[in-house]
Design a protein around this motif. Structure first.
Motif, PDB file in Angstrom:
ATOM      1  N   GLU A   1     -77.185  31.937   0.982  1.00 28.00           N
ATOM      2  CA  GLU A   1     -77.381  31.853   2.425  1.00 28.00           C
ATOM      3  C   GLU A   1     -76.222  31.073   3.038  1.00 28.00           C
ATOM      4  N   VAL A   2     -75.719  31.572   4.163  1.00 30.01           N
ATOM      5  CA  VAL A   2     -74.621  30.925   4.883  1.00 30.01           C
ATOM      6  C   VAL A   2     -75.095  30.580   6.284  1.00 30.01           C
ATOM      7  N   ILE A   3     -74.848  29.341   6.702  1.00 26.76           N
ATOM      8  CA  ILE A   3     -75.190  28.907   8.057  1.00 26.76           C
ATOM      9  C   ILE A   3     -73.908  28.513   8.779  1.00 26.76           C
ATOM     10  N   LEU A   4     -73.666  29.139   9.929  1.00 26.80           N
ATOM     11  CA  LEU A   4     -72.489  28.847  10.742  1.00 26.80           C
ATOM     12  C   LEU A   4     -72.920  28.241  12.065  1.00 26.80           C
ATOM     13  N   LYS A   5     -72.164  27.249  12.528  1.00 28.09           N
ATOM     14  CA  LYS A   5     -72.446  26.619  13.812  1.00 28.09           C
ATOM     15  C   LYS A   5     -71.217  26.690  14.700  1.00 28.09           C
ATOM     16  N   LYS A   6     -71.451  26.703  15.996  1.00 29.18           N
ATOM     17  CA  LYS A   6     -70.371  26.810  16.976  1.00 29.18           C
ATOM     18  C   LYS A   6     -69.569  25.514  17.007  1.00 29.18           C
ATOM     19  N   ASN A   7     -68.238  25.656  16.967  1.00 26.34           N
ATOM     20  CA  ASN A   7     -67.356  24.498  17.117  1.00 26.34           C
ATOM     21  C   ASN A   7     -67.254  24.149  18.591  1.00 26.34           C
ATOM     22  N   GLU A   8     -67.739  22.985  18.972  1.00 20.35           N
ATOM     23  CA  GLU A   8     -67.689  22.584  20.376  1.00 20.35           C
ATOM     24  C   GLU A   8     -66.337  21.997  20.750  1.00 20.35           C
ATOM     25  N   MET A   9     -65.617  21.449  19.755  1.00 24.87           N
ATOM     26  CA  MET A   9     -64.304  20.863  20.021  1.00 24.87           C
ATOM     27  C   MET A   9     -63.222  21.805  19.535  1.00 24.87           C
ATOM     28  N   GLU A  10     -62.084  21.796  20.206  1.00 21.85           N
ATOM     29  CA  GLU A  10     -60.969  22.642  19.812  1.00 21.85           C
ATOM     30  C   GLU A  10     -60.493  22.243  18.421  1.00 21.85           C
ATOM     31  N   ARG A  11     -60.328  23.220  17.575  1.00 18.44           N
ATOM     32  CA  ARG A  11     -59.908  22.943  16.199  1.00 18.44           C
ATOM     33  C   ARG A  11     -58.405  23.095  16.074  1.00 18.44           C
ATOM     34  N   LYS A  12     -57.747  22.074  15.563  1.00 20.34           N
ATOM     35  CA  LYS A  12     -56.323  22.185  15.277  1.00 20.34           C
ATOM     36  C   LYS A  12     -56.148  23.071  14.050  1.00 20.34           C
ATOM     37  N   GLN A  13     -55.273  24.037  14.178  1.00 18.20           N
ATOM     38  CA  GLN A  13     -55.165  25.054  13.147  1.00 18.20           C
ATOM     39  C   GLN A  13     -54.788  24.474  11.789  1.00 18.20           C
ATOM     40  N   ASN A  14     -53.957  23.453  11.770  1.00 17.19           N
ATOM     41  CA  ASN A  14     -53.471  22.923  10.504  1.00 17.19           C
ATOM     42  C   ASN A  14     -53.792  21.439  10.370  1.00 17.19           C
ATOM     43  N   LEU A  15     -55.018  21.073  10.678  1.00 17.84           N
ATOM     44  CA  LEU A  15     -55.388  19.664  10.672  1.00 17.84           C
ATOM     45  C   LEU A  15     -55.512  19.104   9.267  1.00 17.84           C
TER      46      LEU A  15
END
Length: 551
Positions: free
Chosen positions: A203-217
Motif C-alpha cells: 500500500e502506498v499513501i501520498l500526501k500533497k506537498n504544501e510547501m514548494e519543494r526544491k528540486q535538488n535539496l
C-alpha cells in the motif's frame, strides 16, 4: 479489492497521461504529491524453486504465494508465468546455483538462486528503482487543460501502461516493473494498492506537498566503503560551487556526480533523493555497452569481424527486405551510425517503437535506404537495435545471459535492469539499460584500462583501441562530433588548455566521460528529459569538474 487487469498497452508520449477529475478542484490537485509504502510492506519478491524428483515447483511470493508453476526441471529453464511475467535460468555445473532473469513487462531483472537441500531460493528487490524507493515515491500533477490533468506517475521519466480512470479512481501499470496501481485521488491524500499478477502486495499513501519543494535539496555524500571493487582516493576532490548551484537550482535536475582518477574514486555525491544503490536509466549511453558486447563477441570468435554483413544473420522471414544497398550493410556501418537507413523517418526510434503497428524489426528493415552504406553518418537507434538482433541470432544461449557472463559478472555488476525490444525476449541495444552510477563509472574505467578490471582482461585491448578511433563525424549534429564505435569525441577548452574526452551520452543528461590524458573517468546523471537541459552535463564537466582536476 485488488483485481487482475489484463495488459492493454497504453504508452503515453513523454511519460504522461491525462485524466479528468470533475469532483475535485484544480487547486486541490495541482502540485506535487509525495509519500511512501506503509511500514508493513516493501517491494520485494521471493523466488523459490522446489525440487521433487524430475519435477519442480516455481513460486513467486511476498508473504504469500503470488504465482505457483509446476515444470520439468532441466539445466535450462524457461517459464511463462503470466501475461507479462517470465523466468529464465541456467543451472551451474555443480547444481549449486541458478543464474536467471525475471522478466516483467519488457524488462529483465537478474537474480541468483542458491541451493539449500531441495530448494533454490533468492530475492528480487525493486528498491534500487528510484521511482519505487519508499523515500521518494511521488506523483506530480503539473498542468490542467480542457481534457483534464497532466500527471507524471511516480517519476516523470517513466511510462505507465493500461491506464484507466473513472471519476476520482485511477489505475495503471508501472512500466519498468508491471506493478499494478489502483487508488483514489482525494484533495489531501491519495491511497494506492499495489499488486502484481492481480495479487495485492503493498500500500502506498501520498500526501500533497504544501510547501514548494526544491528540486535538488537532498544531497548524499557517500563515504562508506562498498565491496564493489572500487577504492576511495585519500585525496578527495571538493566541488563546493557546483553543489551550491545544484541546491539553488542554478543547475537543474542533477542526480549524481562521480569522478575517479588513477582508478580510485575521489568525488561521489548524489542529489534529489538518489543514492549509491539506486539504478539510473542510462538511455543512449548504454549504446557504448552494446558496442562492448559486440567487441567481446568478436574476441570470442562468435563474430568474425566488423566487416561481416548484417543480412548474413537476419532471420529468414525478413530476408525479403534485402536490396542491393541493404546487402552492403556491415557491422562496422552499424557501429558508426553509417548504415544509410532512413533513421530520421521510417527507421526512426519514435516511429518503429510508437507509431508503426508492425514489429520493430519489420518496420526498420522495410525502411528505405537514403545513403550508400559507409558514406554518411546519421545518428539513429535503429543501428544498435539491428546489432542486438544480429548477435542474438549468433548465440547458443540467450543474449542477456551472454552479456551477464561476459561483461557484467566479471565487473561485479549485479544491480541492473535490462530492457528488451518489442518481443520481450531480445535485449534492446538501442539504449535504456539501468545501472548504478558507480557501475557506469566502472564501465568507463574498463575502457580507460584498455579492457582490464582487477587484473582480468574482459575486452581485448585491440577492441578498445578500435572503438575509440575517430571513424567518422556525426554529420547531422550541430557540433559534428567525431565518432567511434558508439563513442563520442569532444574537446573542451579550460583556461586555455585543450582537454580531449571520449564519451557515452544519453538523453536527460546521462554521461560517461573518459579522459586518458588525465587518467580520469567521470559520470554525471540527471533527469533533464523535458526541459532542454540534456547538455547541461557537458557544461558541468567543462565549468566545474575539469577546472578542479587541473588545479
Amino acid at each position: 479489492m485488488f483485481k487482475y487487469r489484463s495488459c492493454l498497452l497504453f504508452f503515453l508520449s513523454m511519460s504522461l497521461f491525462n485524466c479528468a477529475q470533475p469532483q475535485i478542484s484544480d487547486e486541490d490537485l495541482i502540485g506535487e504529491w509525495t509519500g511512501k509504502l506503509t511500514e508493513t510492506y516493501d517491494l520485494k519478491l521471493d523466488i523459490t524453486i522446489e525440487l521433487k524428483g524430475e519435477e519442480a515447483i516455481f513460486r513467486l511470493s511476498r508473504k504469500k504465494d503470488l504465482i505457483v508453476e509446476k515444470f520439468k526441471f532441466d539445466n535450462k529453464i524457461k517459464l511463462d508465468l503470466d501475461d507479462d511475467i517470465t523466468f529464465s535460468g541456467i543451472v551451474n555445473k555443480n547444481k549449486s546455483t541458478i543464474n536467471g532473469f525475471i522478466g516483467l513487462q519488457r524488462n529483465l531483472y537478474p537474480i541468483k538462486l542458491s541451493r539449500e537441500g531441495n530448494h533454490y531460493t533468492g530475492e528480487l528487490s525493486f528498491m534500487m528503482l528510484h521511482h519505487l524507493n519508499p523515500k521518494n515515491i511521488r506523483l506530480s500533477i503539473e498542468e490542467v487543460n480542457d481534457n483534464g490533468y497532466t500527471i507524471y506517475p511516480m517519476l516523470g521519466s517513466f511510462w505507465v501502461n493500461d491506464f484507466k480512470q473513472e471519476k476520482n479512481k485511477i489505475s495503471f501499470k508501472d512500466y519498468p516493473t508491471g506493478f499494478e496501481f489502483e487508488g483514489q485521488i482525494m484533495p489531501l491524500e491519495m491511497v494506492f494498492d499495489v499488486g502484481i499478477a492481480g495479487n495485492f502486495i503493498a500500500e502506498v499513501i501520498l500526501k500533497k506537498n504544501e510547501m514548494e519543494r526544491k528540486q535538488n535539496l537532498n544531497t548524499v555524500d557517500n563515504e562508506i566503503k562498498i565491496n564493489d571493487g572500487w577504492e576511495l582516493s585519500e585525496n578527495r576532490l571538493d566541488l563546493p560551487q557546483m553543489q551550491t548551484d545544484i541546491q539553488r537550482d542554478s543547475l537543474v535536475g542533477v542526480e549524481g556526480v562521480l569522478i575517479a582518477r588513477n582508478g580510485k574514486i575521489l568525488y561521489e555525491k548524489y542529489f534529489a533523493g538518489f543514492d549509491v544503490n539506486t539504478t539510473h536509466n542510462t538511455r543512449s549511453a548504454s549504446k557504448s555497452i552494446s558496442s562492448a558486447i559486440i567487441g567481446i563477441a568478436i574476441d570470442n570468435n562468435i563474430i568474425e569481424s566488423v566487416d561481416e554483413k548484417l543480412y548474413d544473420f537476419i532471420p529468414y522471414d525478413y530476408q525479403y527486405t534485402k536490396d542491393s544497398l541493404k546487402a552492403k550493410i556491415t557491422i562496422k556501418h552499424l557501429l558508426t551510425m553509417s548504415s544509410g537507413l532512413d533513421v530520421n523517418n521510417k527507421a526512426y526510434e519514435g516511429y518503429y517503437q510508437n507509431e508503426s503497428d508492425d514489429p520493430w524489426l519489420k518496420t526498420v528493415l522495410e525502411a528505405p535506404m537514403v545513403h550508400e552504406p559507409g558514406t554518411y553518418t546519421d545518428y539513429g537507434s535503429a543501428n544498435p537495435f539491428l546489432l542486438g538482433i544480429y548477435l542474438h541470432n549468433r548465440l547458443d544461449i540467450p543474449l542477456e545471459f551472454y552479456m551477464h557472463e561476459k561483461l557484467f559478472s566479471p565487473l561485479g555488476i549485479t544491480n541492473y535492469v535490462m530492457n528488451t525490444d518489442d518481443t520481450g525476449i531480445i535485449p534492446y541495444f538501442g539504449g535504456g539499460l539501468s545501472l548504478t552510477p558507480r557501475d557506469m563509472l566502472k564501465f568507463g574505467q574498463l575502457y580507460l584500462n584498455e579492457g582490464t578490471w582487477n587484473g582480468e582482461q574482459i575486452i581485448s585491448k585491440s577492441w578498445i583501441q578500435e572503438s575509440f578511433k575517430k571513424h567518422t563525424k556525426l554529420q547531422d549534429f550541430q557540433d559534428k562530433d567525431e565518432y567511434g564505435y558508439f563513442w563520442y569525441h569532444h574537446t573542451y577548452m579550460v583556461d586555455g588548455k585543450s582537454i580531449k574526452s571520449i564519451e557515452a551520452r544519453g538523453a536527460g543528461g546521462q554521461f560517461i566521460f573518459v579522459v586518458p590524458e588525465l587518467e580520469v573517468v567521470a559520470v554525471i546523471t540527471a533527469g533533464n528529459y523535458r526541459n532542454g537541459k540534456t547538455n547541461q552535463s557537458l557544461e558541468i564537466f567543462r565549468d566545474y569538474v575539469l577546472p578542479a582536476l587541473l588545479k
